[in-house]
Design a protein around this motif. Structure first.
Motif, short mmCIF file in Angstrom:
data_model
loop_
_atom_site.label_atom_id
_atom_site.label_comp_id
_atom_site.label_asym_id
_atom_site.label_seq_id
_atom_site.Cartn_x
_atom_site.Cartn_y
_atom_site.Cartn_z
N VAL A 131 48.62 15.78 51.83
CA VAL A 131 48.70 17.24 51.89
C VAL A 131 49.29 17.68 50.56
CG1 VAL A 131 49.68 19.23 53.08
CG2 VAL A 131 49.07 17.18 54.38
N ASP A 132 48.49 18.41 49.79
CA ASP A 132 48.91 18.88 48.47
C ASP A 132 48.65 20.37 48.41
OD1 ASP A 132 49.68 19.13 45.83
OD2 ASP A 132 47.84 18.25 45.04
N ALA A 133 49.71 21.13 48.56
CA ALA A 133 49.60 22.59 48.67
C ALA A 133 48.68 22.89 49.85
CB ALA A 133 49.13 23.21 47.37
N GLY A 134 47.57 23.56 49.65
CA GLY A 134 46.66 23.89 50.76
C GLY A 134 45.51 22.92 50.91
N THR A 135 45.53 21.81 50.18
CA THR A 135 44.45 20.82 50.23
C THR A 135 44.87 19.63 51.08
OG1 THR A 135 43.68 21.49 48.05
CG2 THR A 135 42.95 19.34 48.84
N VAL A 136 44.02 19.29 52.05
CA VAL A 136 44.29 18.17 52.94
C VAL A 136 43.13 17.19 52.83
CG1 VAL A 136 44.66 17.46 55.34
CG2 VAL A 136 45.50 19.68 54.55
N ARG A 137 43.49 15.90 52.70
CA ARG A 137 42.47 14.85 52.65
C ARG A 137 42.91 13.72 53.57
NH1 ARG A 137 43.51 16.12 47.27
NH2 ARG A 137 41.78 17.06 46.16
N PHE A 138 41.92 13.13 54.26
CA PHE A 138 42.21 11.95 55.06
C PHE A 138 40.94 11.19 55.34
CE2 PHE A 138 41.69 15.51 57.96
CZ PHE A 138 40.89 15.03 58.98
N VAL A 139 41.11 9.95 55.75
CA VAL A 139 40.02 9.05 56.09
C VAL A 139 40.18 8.66 57.55
CG1 VAL A 139 39.00 6.77 55.64
CG2 VAL A 139 39.87 8.15 53.74
N ILE A 140 39.05 8.61 58.26
CA ILE A 140 39.04 8.09 59.63
C ILE A 140 38.37 6.72 59.54
CG2 ILE A 140 38.18 8.41 61.98
CD1 ILE A 140 38.17 11.45 61.38
N GLU A 141 39.13 5.68 59.80
CA GLU A 141 38.65 4.30 59.65
C GLU A 141 38.33 3.71 61.02
OE1 GLU A 141 40.24 1.31 56.62
OE2 GLU A 141 41.22 0.76 58.50
N VAL A 142 37.06 3.36 61.23
CA VAL A 142 36.62 2.86 62.53
C VAL A 142 35.77 1.61 62.36
CG1 VAL A 142 36.70 5.15 63.60
CG2 VAL A 142 34.57 4.36 62.55
N ASP A 143 35.50 0.95 63.47
CA ASP A 143 34.61 -0.19 63.50
C ASP A 143 33.21 0.26 63.07
OD1 ASP A 143 32.53 -1.79 65.40
OD2 ASP A 143 34.18 -3.08 64.74
N GLY A 144 32.48 -0.64 62.43
CA GLY A 144 31.15 -0.31 61.94
C GLY A 144 30.21 0.22 63.00
N SER A 145 30.35 -0.26 64.21
CA SER A 145 29.46 0.17 65.30
C SER A 145 29.76 1.59 65.77
CB SER A 145 29.56 -0.79 66.48
OG SER A 145 30.86 -0.73 67.05
N GLN A 146 30.91 2.14 65.38
CA GLN A 146 31.33 3.46 65.83
C GLN A 146 31.09 4.57 64.81
OE1 GLN A 146 35.47 2.89 66.67
NE2 GLN A 146 35.09 1.58 68.41
N GLY A 147 30.71 4.19 63.61
CA GLY A 147 30.64 5.16 62.51
C GLY A 147 29.84 6.41 62.81
N GLN A 148 28.60 6.24 63.21
CA GLN A 148 27.73 7.39 63.45
C GLN A 148 28.24 8.25 64.61
OE1 GLN A 148 23.64 6.25 64.06
NE2 GLN A 148 22.96 7.74 62.57
N ALA A 149 28.73 7.62 65.64
CA ALA A 149 29.20 8.34 66.82
C ALA A 149 30.49 9.13 66.54
CB ALA A 149 29.45 7.37 67.98
#
Length: 84
Positions: free
Chosen positions: A35-53
């Protein structure tokens, strides 16, 4: 009001991970949250079989954070790694 990391975490706790039936924070899939001022970044890390869902979940997470006061730009990526 200044946007805080705690506020972002609280927003992400409202988004359910359909694979674990818990929220994104409890299911431990959120990585690299910044969180940098009003900018938020994050990654959602999941199993390969779950990516599209997980794309609708990523979109819900972005909407939840965008709803916070002070959130000007929100970026979330999904990383889906195949298990060996």
């Amino acid at each position: 009001m200044t946007l805080t990391k705690d506020a972002v975490i609280a927003a992400l706790e409202t988004v359910e991970n359909p694979f674990t039936k818990t929220n994104l924070i409890a299911s431990d899939v959120v990585r690299a949250l910044t969180v940098d001022a009003g900018t938020v970044r994050f990654v959602i890390e999941v199993d390969g079989s779950q990516g599209q869902a997980m794309e609708p979940v990523r979109q819900a997470a972005v909407r939840a954070v965008e709803a916070l006061t002070g959130a000007e730009k929100v970026s979330a990526l999904i990383t889906a790694h195949a298990t060996k």
